[in-house]
Design a protein around this motif. Structure first.
Motif, PDB file in Angstrom:
ATOM      1  N   MET A   1     -29.500 -11.369  50.020  1.00  0.00           N
ATOM      2  CA  MET A   1     -28.109 -11.729  49.876  1.00  0.00           C
ATOM      3  C   MET A   1     -27.264 -10.734  50.656  1.00  0.00           C
ATOM      4  SD  MET A   1     -25.727 -11.750  46.448  1.00  0.00           S
ATOM      5  CE  MET A   1     -26.007 -10.046  46.073  1.00  0.00           C
ATOM      6  N   HIS A   2     -26.313 -11.224  51.409  1.00  0.00           N
ATOM      7  CA  HIS A   2     -25.342 -10.383  52.089  1.00  0.00           C
ATOM      8  C   HIS A   2     -24.027 -11.140  52.157  1.00  0.00           C
ATOM      9  CE1 HIS A   2     -23.478  -8.153  55.538  1.00  0.00           C
ATOM     10  NE2 HIS A   2     -23.737  -7.206  54.654  1.00  0.00           N
ATOM     11  N   ILE A   3     -23.035 -10.654  51.399  1.00  0.00           N
ATOM     12  CA  ILE A   3     -21.731 -11.297  51.327  1.00  0.00           C
ATOM     13  C   ILE A   3     -20.698 -10.299  51.823  1.00  0.00           C
ATOM     14  CG2 ILE A   3     -19.992 -12.292  49.804  1.00  0.00           C
ATOM     15  CD1 ILE A   3     -22.325 -13.054  47.929  1.00  0.00           C
ATOM     16  N   ARG A   4     -19.904 -10.729  52.764  1.00  0.00           N
ATOM     17  CA  ARG A   4     -18.849  -9.868  53.297  1.00  0.00           C
ATOM     18  C   ARG A   4     -17.563 -10.687  53.367  1.00  0.00           C
ATOM     19  NH1 ARG A   4     -15.987  -6.758  55.640  1.00  0.00           N
ATOM     20  NH2 ARG A   4     -15.635  -5.887  57.647  1.00  0.00           N
ATOM     21  N   PHE A   5     -16.470 -10.096  52.874  1.00  0.00           N
ATOM     22  CA  PHE A   5     -15.163 -10.736  52.984  1.00  0.00           C
ATOM     23  C   PHE A   5     -14.078  -9.678  53.006  1.00  0.00           C
ATOM     24  CE2 PHE A   5     -16.195 -10.507  48.534  1.00  0.00           C
ATOM     25  CZ  PHE A   5     -15.015 -10.131  47.904  1.00  0.00           C
ATOM     26  N   ASP A   6     -12.945 -10.046  53.578  1.00  0.00           N
ATOM     27  CA  ASP A   6     -11.827  -9.124  53.734  1.00  0.00           C
ATOM     28  C   ASP A   6     -10.791  -9.341  52.643  1.00  0.00           C
ATOM     29  OD1 ASP A   6     -12.847  -7.945  56.066  1.00  0.00           O
ATOM     30  OD2 ASP A   6     -12.061  -9.586  57.289  1.00  0.00           O
ATOM     31  N   VAL A   7     -10.048  -8.273  52.367  1.00  0.00           N
ATOM     32  CA  VAL A   7      -8.939  -8.315  51.423  1.00  0.00           C
ATOM     33  C   VAL A   7      -7.670  -8.055  52.227  1.00  0.00           C
ATOM     34  CG1 VAL A   7      -7.913  -7.276  49.367  1.00  0.00           C
ATOM     35  CG2 VAL A   7     -10.393  -7.460  49.558  1.00  0.00           C
ATOM     36  N   PRO A   8      -6.745  -9.012  52.264  1.00  0.00           N
ATOM     37  CA  PRO A   8      -5.518  -8.806  53.046  1.00  0.00           C
ATOM     38  C   PRO A   8      -4.596  -7.782  52.387  1.00  0.00           C
ATOM     39  CG  PRO A   8      -5.399 -10.878  51.869  1.00  0.00           C
ATOM     40  CD  PRO A   8      -6.776 -10.322  51.625  1.00  0.00           C
ATOM     41  N   ALA A   9      -3.662  -7.263  53.155  1.00  0.00           N
ATOM     42  CA  ALA A   9      -2.704  -6.275  52.647  1.00  0.00           C
ATOM     43  C   ALA A   9      -1.578  -6.992  51.903  1.00  0.00           C
ATOM     44  CB  ALA A   9      -2.158  -5.442  53.793  1.00  0.00           C
ATOM     45  N   ASP A  10      -1.917  -7.581  50.775  1.00  0.00           N
ATOM     46  CA  ASP A  10      -0.970  -8.331  49.952  1.00  0.00           C
ATOM     47  C   ASP A  10      -0.366  -7.375  48.920  1.00  0.00           C
ATOM     48  OD1 ASP A  10       0.380 -10.141  48.358  1.00  0.00           O
ATOM     49  OD2 ASP A  10      -1.429 -11.047  47.525  1.00  0.00           O
ATOM     50  N   PRO A  11       0.974  -7.207  48.882  1.00  0.00           N
ATOM     51  CA  PRO A  11       1.574  -6.284  47.907  1.00  0.00           C
ATOM     52  C   PRO A  11       1.308  -6.654  46.453  1.00  0.00           C
ATOM     53  CG  PRO A  11       3.174  -6.891  49.582  1.00  0.00           C
ATOM     54  CD  PRO A  11       1.962  -7.762  49.788  1.00  0.00           C
ATOM     55  N   ALA A  12       1.023  -7.915  46.159  1.00  0.00           N
ATOM     56  CA  ALA A  12       0.778  -8.328  44.776  1.00  0.00           C
ATOM     57  C   ALA A  12      -0.662  -8.082  44.337  1.00  0.00           C
ATOM     58  CB  ALA A  12       1.112  -9.801  44.610  1.00  0.00           C
ATOM     59  N   ASP A 148     -20.242 -18.342  48.925  1.00  0.00           N
ATOM     60  CA  ASP A 148     -20.531 -16.938  48.604  1.00  0.00           C
ATOM     61  C   ASP A 148     -20.331 -16.658  47.121  1.00  0.00           C
ATOM     62  OD1 ASP A 148     -21.207 -16.377  51.211  1.00  0.00           O
ATOM     63  OD2 ASP A 148     -19.281 -15.429  51.711  1.00  0.00           O
ATOM     64  N   ALA A 149     -19.301 -17.234  46.538  1.00  0.00           N
ATOM     65  CA  ALA A 149     -19.047 -17.034  45.114  1.00  0.00           C
ATOM     66  C   ALA A 149     -20.193 -17.594  44.277  1.00  0.00           C
ATOM     67  CB  ALA A 149     -17.727 -17.682  44.710  1.00  0.00           C
ATOM     68  N   GLU A 150     -20.699 -18.747  44.653  1.00  0.00           N
ATOM     69  CA  GLU A 150     -21.807 -19.342  43.899  1.00  0.00           C
ATOM     70  C   GLU A 150     -23.092 -18.539  44.093  1.00  0.00           C
ATOM     71  OE1 GLU A 150     -23.317 -21.328  41.060  1.00  0.00           O
ATOM     72  OE2 GLU A 150     -21.241 -21.609  41.647  1.00  0.00           O
ATOM     73  N   THR A 151     -23.308 -18.034  45.303  1.00  0.00           N
ATOM     74  CA  THR A 151     -24.483 -17.185  45.563  1.00  0.00           C
ATOM     75  C   THR A 151     -24.429 -15.921  44.713  1.00  0.00           C
ATOM     76  OG1 THR A 151     -24.640 -18.004  47.824  1.00  0.00           O
ATOM     77  CG2 THR A 151     -25.734 -15.915  47.350  1.00  0.00           C
ATOM     78  N   LEU A 152     -23.265 -15.290  44.679  1.00  0.00           N
ATOM     79  CA  LEU A 152     -23.111 -14.062  43.886  1.00  0.00           C
ATOM     80  C   LEU A 152     -23.239 -14.357  42.397  1.00  0.00           C
ATOM     81  CD1 LEU A 152     -22.644 -11.050  43.854  1.00  0.00           C
ATOM     82  CD2 LEU A 152     -20.186 -11.489  43.940  1.00  0.00           C
ATOM     83  N   ARG A 153     -22.663 -15.454  41.947  1.00  0.00           N
ATOM     84  CA  ARG A 153     -22.787 -15.832  40.532  1.00  0.00           C
ATOM     85  C   ARG A 153     -24.261 -16.016  40.160  1.00  0.00           C
ATOM     86  NH1 ARG A 153     -19.510 -18.265  36.937  1.00  0.00           N
ATOM     87  NH2 ARG A 153     -17.966 -18.808  38.497  1.00  0.00           N
ATOM     88  N   ALA A 154     -25.010 -16.705  40.999  1.00  0.00           N
ATOM     89  CA  ALA A 154     -26.436 -16.925  40.729  1.00  0.00           C
ATOM     90  C   ALA A 154     -27.193 -15.599  40.725  1.00  0.00           C
ATOM     91  CB  ALA A 154     -27.029 -17.870  41.769  1.00  0.00           C
ATOM     92  N   TYR A 155     -26.856 -14.695  41.644  1.00  0.00           N
ATOM     93  CA  TYR A 155     -27.524 -13.386  41.705  1.00  0.00           C
ATOM     94  C   TYR A 155     -27.255 -12.587  40.426  1.00  0.00           C
ATOM     95  CZ  TYR A 155     -28.729  -8.684  43.194  1.00  0.00           C
ATOM     96  OH  TYR A 155     -29.275  -7.433  43.274  1.00  0.00           O
ATOM     97  N   MET A 156     -25.984 -12.564  39.988  1.00  0.00           N
ATOM     98  CA  MET A 156     -25.640 -11.803  38.778  1.00  0.00           C
ATOM     99  C   MET A 156     -26.272 -12.435  37.542  1.00  0.00           C
ATOM    100  SD  MET A 156     -21.707 -10.564  39.482  1.00  0.00           S
ATOM    101  CE  MET A 156     -21.038 -12.205  39.588  1.00  0.00           C
ATOM    102  N   ALA A 157     -26.322 -13.749  37.493  1.00  0.00           N
ATOM    103  CA  ALA A 157     -26.951 -14.435  36.357  1.00  0.00           C
ATOM    104  C   ALA A 157     -28.453 -14.148  36.330  1.00  0.00           C
ATOM    105  CB  ALA A 157     -26.696 -15.927  36.437  1.00  0.00           C
ATOM    106  N   LYS A 158     -29.083 -14.133  37.513  1.00  0.00           N
ATOM    107  CA  LYS A 158     -30.520 -13.845  37.579  1.00  0.00           C
ATOM    108  C   LYS A 158     -30.824 -12.437  37.080  1.00  0.00           C
ATOM    109  CE  LYS A 158     -32.691 -12.777  41.384  1.00  0.00           C
ATOM    110  NZ  LYS A 158     -33.200 -12.779  42.740  1.00  0.00           N
ATOM    111  N   ARG A 159     -29.929 -11.504  37.365  1.00  0.00           N
ATOM    112  CA  ARG A 159     -30.103 -10.117  36.903  1.00  0.00           C
ATOM    113  C   ARG A 159     -29.677  -9.928  35.449  1.00  0.00           C
ATOM    114  NH1 ARG A 159     -30.524  -5.765  41.039  1.00  0.00           N
ATOM    115  NH2 ARG A 159     -30.118  -4.468  39.234  1.00  0.00           N
ATOM    116  N   GLY A 160     -29.091 -10.947  34.826  1.00  0.00           N
ATOM    117  CA  GLY A 160     -28.662 -10.857  33.432  1.00  0.00           C
ATOM    118  C   GLY A 160     -27.375 -10.073  33.265  1.00  0.00           C
TER     119      GLY A 160
END
Length: 165
Positions: A1-12, A148-160
């Motif tokens: 698994m390799h997930i990469r995403f950016d976070v914009p400079a949003d003041p909120a 990516d969200a579903e992949t990460l969810r499945a990974y975290m669920a697999k690890r308990g």
């Protein structure tokens, strides 16, 4: 698994993160407030029946006021966190692998190994990552692609690790 995403400079965004993390830590004050208010109201209700309860009317009033202030503490801290953190808006990124969660915010970076994660709780906007019993960071689901969200969810669920709300 390799997930990469950016976070914009949003003041909120920093305010939403601060609010999510503080709500986890401060929830107990709301519970304490409800108990104090209930005890104060019961004391006031018992005052006409018992002479000792009548003499303690200032105690009952203090319990009601203390309970109310305790219940208002969490919204006040969340409001201040949102207001103060808006000036910390910088671009960032997440790089999540099978081994760890790497986060970058401006010139700062840090990471958490999956072996150190005790649990992950889900909120409408974030996954809150706990190390031991303390919330350590958040993973913003809305900034990830659906795959990516579903992949990460499945990974975290697999690890308990994933604990639903």
């Amino acid at each position: 698994m390799h997930i990469r995403f950016d976070v914009p400079a949003d003041p909120a965004y920093p305010g939403r993160v601060a609010a999510a993390l503080s709500s986890v830590r401060l929830r107990k004050f709301s519970y304490i407030g409800v108990v104090l208010m209930a005890a104060g109201v019961i004391g006031f209700a018992a005052s006409p029946r018992f002479r000792w309860a009548e003499q303690a009317s200032s105690l009952w009033m203090a319990m009601v006021v203390g309970g109310l202030l305790s219940m208002l503490f969490m919204p006040w801290v969340r409001w201040r966190a949102r207001r103060r953190s808006s000036r910390y808006a910088v671009e960032g990124a997440y790089d999540i692998t099978d081994d760890n969660i790497m986060m970058r915010s401006g010139s700062e970076s840090g990471g958490i190994a999956w072996d150190g994660v005790a649990q992950v709780r889900e909120t409408p906007e974030f996954w809150i990552v706990y190390v031991a019993r303390m919330p350590a960071t958040v993973i913003p689901r809305r900034l990830m692609s659906a795959e990516d969200a579903e992949t990460l969810r499945a990974y975290m669920a697999k690890r308990g690790l994933l604990r639903l709300r």
